[in-house]
Scaffold this active site. Sequence first.
Site, PDB file in Angstrom:
ATOM      1  N   SER A 275       0.815  -1.211   0.000  1.00 39.31           N
ATOM      2  CA  SER A 275       0.000   0.000   0.000  1.00 39.31           C
ATOM      3  C   SER A 275       0.851   1.265   0.000  1.00 39.31           C
ATOM      4  CB  SER A 275      -0.926   0.001   1.222  1.00 39.31           C
ATOM      5  OG  SER A 275      -1.746  -1.143   1.233  1.00 39.31           O
ATOM      6  N   HIS A 333       0.986   4.790   4.533  1.00 37.94           N
ATOM      7  CA  HIS A 333       0.222   5.392   3.440  1.00 37.94           C
ATOM      8  C   HIS A 333       0.593   6.857   3.260  1.00 37.94           C
ATOM      9  CE1 HIS A 333      -3.303   2.270   3.537  1.00 37.94           C
ATOM     10  NE2 HIS A 333      -2.100   1.710   3.440  1.00 37.94           N
TER      11      HIS A 333
END
Length: 377
Positions: A275, A333
């Site tokens: 991610s 992230h």
Amino acid sequence: MAWRGWAQRGWGCGQAWTLPVCGGSYEELTAALAPSRLLRRRFNFFIQQKCGFRKAPRKVEPRRSDTSSEAYKRSALIPPVEETAFYPSPYPIRTLVKPLFFTVGFTGCAFGSAAIWQYESLKSKVQSYFDGIKADWLDSIRPQKEGDFRKEINKWWNNLSDGQRTVTGIIAANVFVFCLWRVPSLQRTMIRYFTSSPASKVLCSPMLLSTFSHFSLFHMAANMYVLWSFSSSIVNILGQEQFMAVYLSAGVISTFVSYVCKVATGRYGPSLGASGAIMTVLAAVCTKIPEGRLAIIFLPMFTFTAGNALKAIIAMDTAGMILGWKFFDHAAHLGGALFGIWYITYGHELIWKNREPLVKIWHEMRTNSPKKGGGSK
């Protein structure tokens, strides 16, 4: 003497002792006073231990990560590691020194290798052009097989864009690692090297390997779908070689940001997944093409601009990092997104456009190196 008997009962020394009645012998008197002397020594010992003696230092036991505590609720996206002991350092800032040097060194090596890779690719294109003409001529005179499986695979591969062909290898690596998670005998190895945590004994290699690691099928499918969707755009912007350097560096950099956040908050839960690197790809495309239209896969009727999508993602991950949401690694992230924005805005000019000195050194090494079969005169 009643006090002695009470004290001895209070200290757990047995029954109460009293002096014998008049007429007792010296031996009986000595036997009667012996327990009271023993009590006095014991009583003085407890007083001294409480007031003057130092207590022996406790043996420090290895601290388990927050995944084993009640305060930490394990996400469904990470493997069950309740039985895995982590060893957080008593000086947590020092644990970030090696990951910091690894991040800087790996990023430099990634971009240096990408520059050399691009040089070799450009050099071989001329030869590949003439080889391609020869291959096309041979195919024209060679009898074609009907329903050849290899021919169908080549046709499918040639119909893919450059970006899709580039990320196919990344997707294959993620699928392979996902299959390794299903092997019970490899669980300890996978947790050790394919999950990242600043409290783990292995700090550096999981920063890269965890980028290709997914425990949940939904997690892997969602990440690979986003990577596939943005592959053509990002490779058209950066090129194949530069994209690979950015992607691999983003995985390591986002993991380092996650390390910093975990050390600062004291939450040492493991992380894994692509991610962080994919957020770099998404942020780079949205920064370069802010007016592009995006849509959610399950809600294609709702569209929004890439710039607004990037702002919403950054806001959500910032809130998740501050509020301590544990379903995603919001620090990774956010670190990946900020790296993607920085690279498109400044990093391309600072890093990639200054690769010429390295390429010249490599060119001189290739030119001056002795050719195969050649000897010195």
